[in-house]
Design an enzyme around this catalytic site. Structure first.
Site, PDB file in Angstrom:
ATOM      1  N   CYS A  80     -59.783  98.162 -24.691  1.00 30.69           N
ATOM      2  CA  CYS A  80     -58.849  98.294 -23.568  1.00 30.69           C
ATOM      3  C   CYS A  80     -59.617  98.465 -22.249  1.00 30.69           C
ATOM      4  CB  CYS A  80     -57.871  99.438 -23.825  1.00 30.69           C
ATOM      5  SG  CYS A  80     -56.386  99.338 -22.784  1.00 30.69           S
ATOM      6  N   HIS A  85     -55.663  98.604 -29.223  1.00 31.29           N
ATOM      7  CA  HIS A  85     -55.906  99.910 -29.822  1.00 31.29           C
ATOM      8  C   HIS A  85     -55.511  99.848 -31.300  1.00 31.29           C
ATOM      9  CE1 HIS A  85     -56.603 101.982 -26.025  1.00 31.29           C
ATOM     10  NE2 HIS A  85     -55.504 101.444 -25.530  1.00 31.29           N
TER      11      HIS A  85
END
Length: 502
Positions: A341, A425
């Site tokens: 991310c 994630h």
């Protein structure tokens, strides 16, 4: 049964999240249809529900303890700190703006009370019991007027309150007494009693203190939970606790191969979803630690640059500490690096940010052929795909939109040599993919490490949740706890002066 309970705490990190999960797992094993609820959560550890709503990971974990699918109703207000003074406000799973602490507590918070109560009422109309988690301490006297997560929600919904105290920190009796004594008479009526958490030693030595506490407050202790390692799953927040030097708890099982694998996680500012690396720590022979100095990368077989709520700030921090140069050298040498991310965005060439930091154009580390532009709309999805020949599931929470201009495809990101980047994630929780990835890392690092063939992260999580349920079942007075959930706080609880200030 239409029961409810608010699990409050004498302090932050007293154990409210895990106690709530434990009560939920105990109840569902008794055949009760139960749901978790936290009106307002401040955390950088979040999750995306199937309907695309962002909630705290603690509530997602508690939903798993209840064996139900998490929804936005379970955490209607999520605050994501962007620094010392402001937070992004996520309402019913969607971001609605940035507010300073003064602006939020100055009026916005109280206006959310109706929404919070509606969500709780909907859950209570659907489930047999709703176990609510408070935040911080219910005795924050400076914030009581606008409180919507502790006694504010308890009084409006007539919920009995169980106060959890961490005896491992010391001062638990004073904390219990002081918590009650700083509440108004109306709030004190709902505080049914106490639960001691993280006790080490002979309970018999504690019992005289519990008797004195009951004499002083007129309230009983519902249980004494022993200290157990490895139960702090999906912590709410990494903001207040420095992870520098911390080692994520790893499997005690010896490695399958001849070598261990060392993973260093850059402890960047405003780190989000640091629980991404828990699946690595669950592998026998994998050691995960958080670092903040370049020399600590030298012996690492894999370096992870995790997610962050402040990509540009984290990038500056890496440069200030010399970690940025170490990462660039490492990538050039073909030594494994994984960016997740915000970490993925940092590894790219350019960042255009007029949303999060409002810094405009910023050069990234340039080790991945990626250009990132921050969009005002947040991406909240639950993608599935394939990588390294294995199925992968994950979730995305980010404003940055990545334009991939080279490299090999890797999930939604890319790979160049042994540098990997993705917005996903939770991808490492996919067992087959995690093993394949670790085999690649071990080969690149020259380690004779072999992933265990049968490690199931989902099964390990279930075992942890069952251990939490066991703690409640074995060390709490479950008959009394059942009556409390079903019937509310006992009548006639005494007022303990001085009470809340006018």
């Amino acid at each position: 049964m239409n029961g409810g309970l608010l699990v409050a705490g004498t302090t932050s990190d007293a154990g409210k999240s895990v106690v709530t999960a434990g009560i939920c797992r105990w109840l569902v094993r008794q055949g009760v249809k139960v749901a978790p609820f936290k009106a307002q959560n401040m955390s950088l550890n979040s999750f995306v529900t199937r309907e695309g709503a962002e909630i705290g990971r603690a509530q997602a974990m508690q939903a798993q303890a209840c064996r139900v699918e998490p929804t936005a109703l379970m955490n209607p207000v999520l605050l994501k700190p962007g620094g010392e003074q402001s937070s992004q406000v996520v309402l019913l799973g969607k971001p609605v703006g940035e507010l300073s602490a003064r602006g939020y507590h100055g009026g916005r918070q109280q206006r959310l009370l109706g929404t919070v109560l509606d969500c709780l009422a909907e859950l209570r109309g659907t489930y047999d019991a709703v176990i609510c988690e408070g935040a911080g301490s219910p005795a924050e006297i400076n914030l009581r007027r606008t409180d919507i997560v502790n006694m504010g929600i308890a009084r409006n919904a007539r919920l009995p309150v169980l106060v959890v105290g961490d005896i491992d920190r010391g001062g638990v009796f004073a904390s219990f007494f002081g918590t009650v004594a700083l509440l108004s008479p109306e709030d004190q009526e709902l505080v049914a009693g106490f639960l001691v958490n993280k006790f080490r030693g002979d309970v018999g030595l504690l019992e005289p203190g519990l008797d004195m506490l009951r004499d002083l407050t007129g309230r009983r202790t519902y249980g004494v939970l022993p200290f157990r390692h490895g139960l702090g799953i999906d912590e709410e927040d990494g903001m207040g606790v420095s992870l520098r030097g911390a080692v994520r708890e790893s499997s005690v099982t010896p490695p399958v191969g001849e070598d261990v694998l060392r993973v260093a996680v850059c402890a960047i500012p405003l780190m989000s979803n640091f629980t991404d690396v828990d699946a690595l720590a669950a592998e026998p022979g994998v050691v995960v630690r958080f670092v903040d100095r370049p020399e600590e990368l030298a012996d690492a077989d894999l370096v992870v640059v995790p997610g962050t709520r402040g990509t540009v700030r984290a990038l500056e921090w890496l440069r200030e500490r010399g970690l940025a140069d170490a990462l660039v050298r490492r990538a050039a040498q073909g030594r494994p690096v994984l960016g997740i991310c915000g970490g993925f965005q940092i590894l790219g060439e350019h960042i255009e940010d007029d949303v999060e930091s409002r810094r405009g154009h910023v050069d990234g580390l340039g080790v991945l052929p990626v250009r990132v532009r921050f969009a005002r709309e947040k991406t909240l999805t639950r993608p599935s795909g394939e990588a390294l020949g294995e199925r992968v599931d994950g979730y995305e929470i980010h404003h940055g939109v990545a334009a991939i201009e080279g490299g090999e495809p890797f999930l939604d990101g890319c790979r160049v040599g042994q540098t990997w980047g993705t917005h996903w994630h939770g991808s490492l929780e996919s067992d087959g993919f995690r093993r394949a990835f670790l085999r690649e890392v071990a080969a690149a690092a020259g380690r004779r490490f072999v992933p265990a063939p049968d490690t199931s992260f989902a099964a390990l999580r279930e075992e942890q949740l069952d251990r939490l349920g066991d703690l409640i079942e074995q060390h709490a007075d479950t008959d009394a706890l059942w009556r409390l959930i079903e019937s509310g706080a006992p009548q006639g609880l005494p007022f303990i002066p001085p009470g809340a200030p006018a």
